[in-house]
Scaffold this motif. Structure first.
Motif, PDB file in Angstrom:
ATOM      1  N   GLU A  13       0.825  -1.212   0.000  1.00 33.06           N
ATOM      2  CA  GLU A  13       0.000   0.000   0.000  1.00 33.06           C
ATOM      3  C   GLU A  13       0.858   1.260   0.000  1.00 33.06           C
ATOM      4  O   GLU A  13       0.389   2.348  -0.336  1.00 33.06           O
ATOM      5  N   THR A  38       4.376   3.943  -4.579  1.00 33.30           N
ATOM      6  CA  THR A  38       3.886   5.124  -5.303  1.00 33.30           C
ATOM      7  C   THR A  38       4.454   5.067  -6.719  1.00 33.30           C
ATOM      8  O   THR A  38       5.442   4.361  -6.978  1.00 33.30           O
ATOM      9  N   ARG A  97      -6.204  -4.219 -13.275  1.00 37.41           N
ATOM     10  CA  ARG A  97      -6.991  -3.019 -12.964  1.00 37.41           C
ATOM     11  C   ARG A  97      -7.904  -3.280 -11.769  1.00 37.41           C
ATOM     12  O   ARG A  97      -8.286  -4.417 -11.501  1.00 37.41           O
ATOM     13  N   LEU A  98      -8.231  -2.196 -11.112  1.00 36.20           N
ATOM     14  CA  LEU A  98      -9.056  -2.290  -9.901  1.00 36.20           C
ATOM     15  C   LEU A  98     -10.310  -3.150 -10.124  1.00 36.20           C
ATOM     16  O   LEU A  98     -10.628  -4.030  -9.327  1.00 36.20           O
ATOM     17  N   CYS A 105      -4.265  -1.581  -5.301  1.00 38.21           N
ATOM     18  CA  CYS A 105      -5.552  -1.074  -5.802  1.00 38.21           C
ATOM     19  C   CYS A 105      -6.616  -1.123  -4.705  1.00 38.21           C
ATOM     20  O   CYS A 105      -7.393  -0.180  -4.520  1.00 38.21           O
ATOM     21  N   HIS A 131      -6.013   1.445  -1.768  1.00 33.77           N
ATOM     22  CA  HIS A 131      -6.302   2.848  -2.095  1.00 33.77           C
ATOM     23  C   HIS A 131      -7.681   3.028  -2.735  1.00 33.77           C
ATOM     24  O   HIS A 131      -8.138   4.134  -2.936  1.00 33.77           O
ATOM     25  N   HIS A 132      -8.249   1.926  -3.128  1.00 37.35           N
ATOM     26  CA  HIS A 132      -9.452   1.919  -3.950  1.00 37.35           C
ATOM     27  C   HIS A 132      -9.293   2.891  -5.132  1.00 37.35           C
ATOM     28  O   HIS A 132     -10.118   3.763  -5.389  1.00 37.35           O
ATOM     29  N   GLU A 133      -8.229   2.689  -5.814  1.00 37.87           N
ATOM     30  CA  GLU A 133      -7.874   3.554  -6.944  1.00 37.87           C
ATOM     31  C   GLU A 133      -7.403   2.684  -8.100  1.00 37.87           C
ATOM     32  O   GLU A 133      -6.952   1.558  -7.882  1.00 37.87           O
ATOM     33  N   GLU A 134      -7.459   3.253  -9.294  1.00 38.28           N
ATOM     34  CA  GLU A 134      -6.920   2.537 -10.460  1.00 38.28           C
ATOM     35  C   GLU A 134      -5.398   2.416 -10.306  1.00 38.28           C
ATOM     36  O   GLU A 134      -4.752   3.309  -9.771  1.00 38.28           O
ATOM     37  N   SER A 135      -4.842   1.312 -10.788  1.00 42.25           N
ATOM     38  CA  SER A 135      -3.401   1.058 -10.673  1.00 42.25           C
ATOM     39  C   SER A 135      -2.588   2.176 -11.332  1.00 42.25           C
ATOM     40  O   SER A 135      -2.887   2.595 -12.451  1.00 42.25           O
ATOM     41  N   PHE A 136      -1.531   2.628 -10.626  1.00 42.65           N
ATOM     42  CA  PHE A 136      -0.694   3.687 -11.224  1.00 42.65           C
ATOM     43  C   PHE A 136       0.074   3.176 -12.444  1.00 42.65           C
ATOM     44  O   PHE A 136       0.477   3.952 -13.291  1.00 42.65           O
ATOM     45  N   THR A 168      -2.507   3.996 -15.113  1.00 41.80           N
ATOM     46  CA  THR A 168      -2.778   5.429 -15.356  1.00 41.80           C
ATOM     47  C   THR A 168      -1.524   6.174 -15.840  1.00 41.80           C
ATOM     48  O   THR A 168      -1.634   7.176 -16.527  1.00 41.80           O
TER      49      THR A 168
END
Ligand code: SF4
Length: 538
Positions: A209, A212, A238-239, A264, A267-272, A275
């Protein structure tokens, strides 16, 4: 014992084919036969098998490509190909494959092949990976937190290429990752691949987690600077796909896939990785690092093969392949994993269709899960099939798969199993020249040239030692039989006798066969009609 003591295979001699300029010297392995002929084979072993080369680990290998086309920011091999240029790297790879350099250029331009050669890895002997070339084999090496030293890993690399590995992946996750990689790179004549997320994870103390984009990017740049030729990037995890794995028998089995899935979810976010993929393309293009788009959601069991999660990710890998092409990046796409035989062909078909024919690079696949300890065999079956259907590179599996870190013997067993799979696929695809090796060995076998049969084998020492277990005497090396059927029932000797008999008696081979069979039948009865006879040691 180090590799230098036993690096040269018996009767093998290093030869070179020269290209259009004197510094394009393509290494080949020539095997001299006892009948005066020679067989010339593709050679991955690098300068280590050249008697005129004195290895020096600290100094590294000669910088073969220094002064060739590759400079940082000077354009990828794909960019050169698209402009219609033939680089020395393309010519080198073409000579190795026995094809015109224009063909290599065109396959690279179309994205159907890759030539992994980081501008900062001048020691590499260029090679090409694509479905219209010889099927390649990758061997994984690398220490883990619990086992193995740097020297061991360099040794494993040289050991793997001695048996025919075309590339190596350094999957180190333990201490001294950068140092291990530096030693491997400076001493590796084959392209080196990595999975940068492993090192990025070490940098954040193993807590997924806390990863970055910045930590990941800096890790990638460090590896690009060192000269890594291709990198696995799990940008297709992907998330939205993570829940698709919830009902699987074995969930997510890819290390990189599980790290990105954890990120993912945390952070409940799309994978960096997804993106920021275009930024990654710019970095890769600068150094000409080849993408190996990772299959983080590959099936880890027969039950999970070709499921929704796997195919959803594959569609995304197709989308990313197209983005990478916009940046002139070279791209391979990774594939599974564990797949039963009847589902193998579909994997290649979908990957080729969705990923614009980019080279497919698969791990195995294992065709059954029931044989831990023998997974080099369960997976070589799948590897041969998937190679036949068009996979360009096969990642080996060793007998230790699922059980522990492979040692030297496991590396050899894995590479040999995969060379068999790759060559079987080359034969099935009708690759020009592939059968010449088989023909040479078959002829040696039929003519009882035992020495040639051993020397032409993928593993000459094992072939010889198996033969000598029962018939060690030198005379047995010219004998017209071995201990399998014995002197009186050697089918090949009988065939030769039949042919000679036919010639001497002016008979057609079929008549001679009937007459010969009658004679053998009489001999069998005369000797007491016993099926198994004691062996006469020669
Ligand atoms: S004895 Fe049998 S296995 Fe041995 S060479 Fe003759 S036919 Fe082949």
């Amino acid at each position: 014992m180090t590799i230098f003591d036993d690096v040269v295979l018996p009767a093998a001699r290093k030869t070179h084919l020269t290209g259009s300029r004197p510094d394009i010297r393509v290494p080949m392995r020539e095997i001299g036969l006892t009948n005066g002929a020679a067989v010339v084979l593709y050679d991955t072993s690098g300068p280590y098998t050249d008697p005129s080369f004195t290895p020096d680990l600290a100094a590294g290998l000669p910088r073969l490509r220094a002064g060739w086309s590759a400079t940082p920011g000077g354009g990828t091999q794909r960019a050169h190909a698209r402009r219609g240029a033939i680089t020395p790297e393309m010519e080198f790879a073409a000579i190795r494959e026995g094809v015109p350099p224009e063909f290599v250029r065109d396959e690279l331009a179309a994205g159907r092949a890759v030539l992994p050669a980081n501008v900062n890895h001048p020691e590499t002997e260029p090679m090409v990976i694509g479905r219209n070339f010889l099927v390649k084999v990758n061997a994984n090496i690398g220490n883990s937190a619990v086992s193995s030293s740097i020297e061991d890993e360099v040794e494993k690399m040289r050991w793997a290429i001695r048996w025919g590995a075309d590339t190596v992946m350094d999957l180190s996750t333990g201490k001294r990752i950068s140092e291990t990689r530096e030693w491997i790179l400076r001493n590796s004549p084959v392209p080196v691949g990595t999975v940068p997320i492993y090192q990025a994870l070490e940098r954040v103390g193993g807590r997924a987690e806390e990863l970055t984009w910045e930590v990941y990017r800096d890790t990638v740049i460090e590896q690009c600077e060192q000269g890594v030729d291709y990198m696995t990037v799990h940008a297709g995890v992907r998330l939205a796909y993570v829940p698709l794995t919830a009902r699987r028998k074995t969930g997510i089995v890819s290390r990189g896939g599980s790290i990105m899935a954890a990120w993912c979810l945390a952070h409940h976010e799309e994978s960096f990785l997804y993106t920021r993929f275009r930024e990654l393309c710019e970095i890769f293009a600068h150094y000409d690092v080849t993408f190996s788009l990772g299959d983080g959601l590959r099936p880890g069991s027969i039950a999970d093969a070709n499921d929704e999660a796997q195919l959803a990710e594959l569609r995304t890998l197709g989308e990313l392949t197209a983005i990478a092409a916009e940046h002139d990046c070279q791209v391979m796409v990774e594939g599974p994993g564990h797949v039963p035989m009847h589902k193998i062909e579909e994997n290649v078909r979908l990957q080729q269709e969705w990923c614009a024919e980019a080279p497919f690079y698969t791990l195995g696949p294992l065709t059954t899960d029931i044989a831990p300890g023998y997974d080099h065999i369960t997976s070589a079956i799948g590897a041969a099939m998937i190679g036949w259907h068009g996979t360009a590179m096969l990642c080996y599996v060793t007998p230790k798969e699922h059980l522990g870190l492979p040692d030297r013997d496991d590396v050899k067993a894995g590479v040999i199993a995969y060379k068999i799979a790759a060559h079987a696929a080359d034969l099935a695809k009708g690759h020009p020249g592939a059968q010449a090796w088989d023909d040479a060995l078959s002829e040696a076998r039929f003519e009882f040239r035992w020495e040639d049969q051993f020397n032409l084998a993928l593993d000459p020492e094992t072939a010889r030692s198996f033969h000598d277990e029962t018939l060690p005497a030198p005379a047995a090396k010219t004998a017209h039989f071995c201990s399998m059927c014995g002197p009186h029932f050697c089918a090949m000797k009988i065939t030769q006798d039949v042919r000679r008999y036919a010639e001497e008696h002016g008979l057609a081979e079929e008549d001679a066969l009937t007459a010969g069979m009658r004679e053998k039948a009489e001999e069998f009865t005369r000797r007491g009609a016993r099926v198994y006879l004691p062996i006469d040691p020669a």
